[in-house]
Design a protein around this motif. Structure first.
Motif, PDB file in Angstrom:
ATOM      1  N   ALA A 129       0.834  -1.207   0.000  1.00  0.00           N
ATOM      2  CA  ALA A 129       0.000   0.000   0.000  1.00  0.00           C
ATOM      3  C   ALA A 129       0.867   1.254   0.000  1.00  0.00           C
ATOM      4  O   ALA A 129       0.578   2.231  -0.702  1.00  0.00           O
ATOM      5  N   VAL A 130       1.953   1.237   0.782  1.00  0.00           N
ATOM      6  CA  VAL A 130       2.879   2.375   0.818  1.00  0.00           C
ATOM      7  C   VAL A 130       3.526   2.573  -0.552  1.00  0.00           C
ATOM      8  O   VAL A 130       3.633   3.702  -1.051  1.00  0.00           O
ATOM      9  N   MET A 131       3.943   1.484  -1.188  1.00  0.00           N
ATOM     10  CA  MET A 131       4.562   1.580  -2.511  1.00  0.00           C
ATOM     11  C   MET A 131       3.582   2.129  -3.539  1.00  0.00           C
ATOM     12  O   MET A 131       3.942   2.993  -4.354  1.00  0.00           O
ATOM     13  N   LEU A 132       2.344   1.632  -3.525  1.00  0.00           N
ATOM     14  CA  LEU A 132       1.336   2.117  -4.475  1.00  0.00           C
ATOM     15  C   LEU A 132       1.095   3.610  -4.282  1.00  0.00           C
ATOM     16  O   LEU A 132       0.946   4.362  -5.256  1.00  0.00           O
ATOM     17  N   ASN A 133       1.048   4.028  -3.028  1.00  0.00           N
ATOM     18  CA  ASN A 133       0.839   5.446  -2.755  1.00  0.00           C
ATOM     19  C   ASN A 133       1.995   6.277  -3.309  1.00  0.00           C
ATOM     20  O   ASN A 133       1.781   7.344  -3.898  1.00  0.00           O
ATOM     21  N   ARG A 134       3.218   5.803  -3.145  1.00  0.00           N
ATOM     22  CA  ARG A 134       4.380   6.536  -3.660  1.00  0.00           C
ATOM     23  C   ARG A 134       4.343   6.638  -5.180  1.00  0.00           C
ATOM     24  O   ARG A 134       4.735   7.648  -5.763  1.00  0.00           O
ATOM     25  N   ASP A 136      -6.977  -2.217  10.553  1.00  0.00           N
ATOM     26  CA  ASP A 136      -5.576  -2.237  10.094  1.00  0.00           C
ATOM     27  C   ASP A 136      -5.188  -0.974   9.338  1.00  0.00           C
ATOM     28  O   ASP A 136      -3.997  -0.712   9.140  1.00  0.00           O
ATOM     29  N   TYR A 137      -6.201  -0.212   8.884  1.00  0.00           N
ATOM     30  CA  TYR A 137      -5.901   0.984   8.098  1.00  0.00           C
ATOM     31  C   TYR A 137      -5.611   2.160   9.030  1.00  0.00           C
ATOM     32  O   TYR A 137      -6.389   3.098   9.160  1.00  0.00           O
ATOM     33  N   GLN A 138      -4.469   2.097   9.682  1.00  0.00           N
ATOM     34  CA  GLN A 138      -4.014   3.148  10.582  1.00  0.00           C
ATOM     35  C   GLN A 138      -2.529   3.400  10.340  1.00  0.00           C
ATOM     36  O   GLN A 138      -1.779   2.480  10.002  1.00  0.00           O
ATOM     37  N   ALA A 139      -2.105   4.651  10.566  1.00  0.00           N
ATOM     38  CA  ALA A 139      -0.698   4.998  10.344  1.00  0.00           C
ATOM     39  C   ALA A 139       0.224   4.169  11.236  1.00  0.00           C
ATOM     40  O   ALA A 139       1.311   3.755  10.803  1.00  0.00           O
ATOM     41  N   ASN A 140      -0.198   3.910  12.477  1.00  0.00           N
ATOM     42  CA  ASN A 140       0.651   3.126  13.379  1.00  0.00           C
ATOM     43  C   ASN A 140       0.887   1.711  12.865  1.00  0.00           C
ATOM     44  O   ASN A 140       1.954   1.125  13.067  1.00  0.00           O
ATOM     45  N   ARG A 141      -0.129   1.135  12.206  1.00  0.00           N
ATOM     46  CA  ARG A 141       0.042  -0.207  11.636  1.00  0.00           C
ATOM     47  C   ARG A 141       1.044  -0.162  10.479  1.00  0.00           C
ATOM     48  O   ARG A 141       1.791  -1.112  10.257  1.00  0.00           O
ATOM     49  N   VAL A 142       1.049   0.967   9.742  1.00  0.00           N
ATOM     50  CA  VAL A 142       2.021   1.137   8.652  1.00  0.00           C
ATOM     51  C   VAL A 142       3.432   1.190   9.221  1.00  0.00           C
ATOM     52  O   VAL A 142       4.352   0.550   8.706  1.00  0.00           O
ATOM     53  N   TYR A 143       3.613   1.948  10.308  1.00  0.00           N
ATOM     54  CA  TYR A 143       4.938   2.039  10.930  1.00  0.00           C
ATOM     55  C   TYR A 143       5.393   0.669  11.441  1.00  0.00           C
ATOM     56  O   TYR A 143       6.575   0.316  11.336  1.00  0.00           O
ATOM     57  N   GLU A 144       4.463  -0.100  11.980  1.00  0.00           N
ATOM     58  CA  GLU A 144       4.802  -1.448  12.442  1.00  0.00           C
ATOM     59  C   GLU A 144       5.250  -2.318  11.269  1.00  0.00           C
ATOM     60  O   GLU A 144       6.211  -3.098  11.387  1.00  0.00           O
ATOM     61  N   PRO A 173       1.749  10.300  -4.151  1.00  0.00           N
ATOM     62  CA  PRO A 173       2.623  10.395  -2.977  1.00  0.00           C
ATOM     63  C   PRO A 173       2.050  11.306  -1.893  1.00  0.00           C
ATOM     64  O   PRO A 173       1.544  12.395  -2.186  1.00  0.00           O
ATOM     65  N   SER A 174       2.147  10.856  -0.652  1.00  0.00           N
ATOM     66  CA  SER A 174       1.666  11.645   0.472  1.00  0.00           C
ATOM     67  C   SER A 174       2.256  11.077   1.754  1.00  0.00           C
ATOM     68  O   SER A 174       3.001  10.096   1.727  1.00  0.00           O
ATOM     69  N   SER A 175       1.913  11.688   2.872  1.00  0.00           N
ATOM     70  CA  SER A 175       2.384  11.189   4.158  1.00  0.00           C
ATOM     71  C   SER A 175       1.761   9.825   4.432  1.00  0.00           C
ATOM     72  O   SER A 175       0.771   9.434   3.795  1.00  0.00           O
ATOM     73  N   LYS A 176       2.311   9.098   5.404  1.00  0.00           N
ATOM     74  CA  LYS A 176       1.782   7.765   5.714  1.00  0.00           C
ATOM     75  C   LYS A 176       0.336   7.848   6.179  1.00  0.00           C
ATOM     76  O   LYS A 176      -0.475   6.973   5.848  1.00  0.00           O
ATOM     77  N   MET A 177       0.006   8.882   6.929  1.00  0.00           N
ATOM     78  CA  MET A 177      -1.367   9.036   7.411  1.00  0.00           C
ATOM     79  C   MET A 177      -2.324   9.285   6.246  1.00  0.00           C
ATOM     80  O   MET A 177      -3.393   8.672   6.156  1.00  0.00           O
ATOM     81  N   GLU A 178      -1.944  10.172   5.341  1.00  0.00           N
ATOM     82  CA  GLU A 178      -2.777  10.452   4.171  1.00  0.00           C
ATOM     83  C   GLU A 178      -2.824   9.250   3.241  1.00  0.00           C
ATOM     84  O   GLU A 178      -3.852   8.971   2.614  1.00  0.00           O
ATOM     85  N   ALA A 179      -1.703   8.525   3.156  1.00  0.00           N
ATOM     86  CA  ALA A 179      -1.636   7.357   2.270  1.00  0.00           C
ATOM     87  C   ALA A 179      -2.642   6.298   2.687  1.00  0.00           C
ATOM     88  O   ALA A 179      -3.310   5.687   1.847  1.00  0.00           O
TER      89      ALA A 179
END
Length: 553
Positions: free
Chosen positions: A115-120, A149-157, A124-130
């Motif tokens: 999901a992070v890669m697709l957003n980039r 699971d759709y939370q910025a903290n889960r992305v950081y994990e 592109p945006s911050s992890k929270m916006e992504a």
């Protein structure tokens, strides 16, 4: 638009023979009686569907509660982004990235990483916006993530999980290059931060024109095919030349290189670096710095006009190395532009001092000289300007060193390559040096398309993971650009750009329809890139159907 919902129909195979070859097609057919005879009404051609899709259709058609809905418009609820999501998930899988990440990550961590890669790649945006953006696309239909699971903290994990195995993931990724590299294209760029908590973030020379922000240096090695085989993060206040030696050693060990040639730009060429490269039994192709090239041509008394029509050409050779003079009209225009900007900067610096004297803010001789010298040194134009000051008359004079300026202008468009490859043809040496443009293209993509900076992460491990995921995303974009360019679409028209291609992909939607308490998903039939996807990427409409496995996370 119509949709099969539940009706007693069947799938029919039709075959015909033409010139000894058998051609077959598949149709959804409805059987009905007409004047006592059984007739077939051909509803839909599904030949382009995959065998697995046709099996699912057969299963659906066997349902006893069948009906045909020919117009679904009144049942439409909403549409979500689909074409870009499916296309890039497919490209990530084709590249081999998905299978590598699967080895080390849970399905949840894998889904969030993708999901992070697709957003980039797409927006592109911050992890929270992504994470808010990805929820509103078709991505949730391809992954096991739940709403929580759709939370910025889960992305950081998930990023931390990537970091835990980052060395292994990177090694597997580098091995996708499939063969030992011969040419190692190396360059460095800077990436700046918002925040000051990262250990390697230091203030230094900023290629982003943000000297007010701490930064790290990103060193990148590509092979001769333009594929990344090493990246490394350095403290932001290092010189480019100070980053090379460790990189050379690591790449050599990773691939077990017995021979190889380092290709580097002007910032890499130092005596220590050349000795280190030779110590690893590797060769090099590097450009002399501007001043070094000018001094070399003067010392060797090279008359440029004698070689203008025969470049590139070896102009000096000694034991184990040779110097090649190169140049072009394009480079002459670029060098002239840069040099004129330098002259403007130098003159403007001295004009600042001249105004201060006129306004009475500077009077004493010693202060004027110190201030003028400081300003001129900061501008980088000390070779081309001088000045004088008469204290009694308060007269400040800017002096142009016309002889030096003319010599420098005469050298615009020329550069000198130094190489250990004395047996290699001059044009081949220049050709391999010019491949450094591929590294520059990667850096441009990272900054202009992937938005690698500014970096908002304040923890070292997440900075490294962020940069690595950005690099993976760029490799996917680079692969797509290369295919579009090879097949002639990119640049065929002025508007045919990579950005427009991504935008057009995003116009293909996944429709959500509500029918008798059931939600039915249907991919938009109209696709502005259908022919391009088939011709360039061998993707037919059936490949973009929702029930395909090509993009399943």
């Amino acid at each position: 638009m119509f949709m099969i919902y539940n009706i007693g129909m069947f799938l029919k195979r039709c075959a015909r023979i033409h010139k000894g070859k058998t051609y077959q097609s598949w149709w959804i057919v409805e059987a009905h009686r007409e004047k006592g005879k059984i007739k077939h009404r051909y509803i839909m051609n599904v030949t382009r569907f995959t065998p697995s899709q046709r099996k699912r259709i057969v299963k659906l058609l066997r349902s006893p509660d069948a009906q045909l809905i020919e117009d679904m418009e009144e049942f439409f609820q909403e549409g979500v982004g689909y074409g870009d999501i499916v296309f890039f998930l497919y490209q990530i899988r084709q590249l081999g990235v998905t299978s590598i990440l699967k080895k080390y990550l849970s399905r949840k961590a894998l889904s969030l990483t993708l999901a992070v890669m697709l957003n980039r790649i797409i927006r592109p945006s911050s992890k929270m916006e992504a994470i808010e953006w990805i929820k509103e696309t078709s991505f949730p239909h391809f992954c096991p993530l739940k709403e929580k699971d759709y939370q910025a903290n889960r992305v950081y994990e998930a990023m931390d999980k990537v970091y835990d195995d980052l060395d292994n993931i990177m090694e597997d990724f580098y091995q996708l290059s499939e063969e030992k590299p011969l040419f190692l294209l190396y360059d460095v760029t800077s990436v700046y931060f918002e925040g000051r908590c990262v250990k390697k973030a230091k203030n230094g020379y900023s290629r982003d024109r943000r000297p007010d922000r701490p930064q790290v240096l990103l060193g990148l090695v590509l092979n001769e095919k333009g594929f990344p085989i090493h990246f490394e993060i350095f403290e932001g206040n290092l010189k480019d030349s100070e980053t090379l030696q460790g990189v050379v050693k690591k790449v050599k060990e990773r691939f077990g290189l017995e021979k190889g040639i380092i290709v580097g730009d002007r910032g890499m060429i130092t005596t220590n670096n050349i000795e280190a490269i030779a110590g690893e039994s590797l060769g090099y192709i590097m450009a002399l710095k501007h001043e070094g090239a000018k001094n070399f041509l003067r010392e060797k008394r090279i008359q440029l006009e004698l070689f203008d029509k025969r470049l590139p050409l070896t102009i000096f050779e000694e034991e184990g190395k040779k110097y090649i003079l190169c140049g072009s009209e394009y480079r002459k225009e670029r060098d002239s532009y840069v040099f004129n900007k330098l002259l403007e900067k130098g003159k403007e610096a001295l004009e600042v001092v001249e105004r201060m004297i006129r306004q009475g803010r500077l009077k004493k001789y010693e202060k004027v000289i110190r201030r003028a010298q400081k300003k001129l040194t900061e501008s980088g134009a000390t070779r081309y300007y001088d000045f004088s000051y008469e204290e009694e008359e308060r007269k400040f004079t800017i002096i142009e060193k016309e002889n030096e300026i003319e010599k420098a202008k005469a050298l615009c468009g020329y550069y000198v390559l130094k190489t250990s490859e004395v047996e290699m043809q001059d044009d081949k040496v220049e050709e391999h040096y010019k491949k450094l443009r591929e590294v520059e293209q990667v850096f441009r993509d990272l900054k202009d398309l992937i938005d690698i900076r500014p970096i908002y992460h304040w923890i070292d491990r997440r900075v490294k993971t962020h940069i690595f995921l950005c690099l993976l995303s760029q490799v996917v974009l680079g692969r797509v650009r290369k295919r579009l360019k090879e097949k002639g679409w990119l640049g065929k028209k002025k508007e045919n750009t990579l950005e427009r291609f991504i935008t057009l992909l995003g116009t293909v939607q996944l429709g959500e329809f509500s029918l008798e308490d059931k939600t039915i998903l249907r991919v938009q039939k109209k696709n502005p890139l259908e022919k391009i996807l088939q011709r360039i990427f061998d993707l037919s409409p059936s490949h973009l159907a929702r029930d395909t496995e090509i993009c399943r996370v």
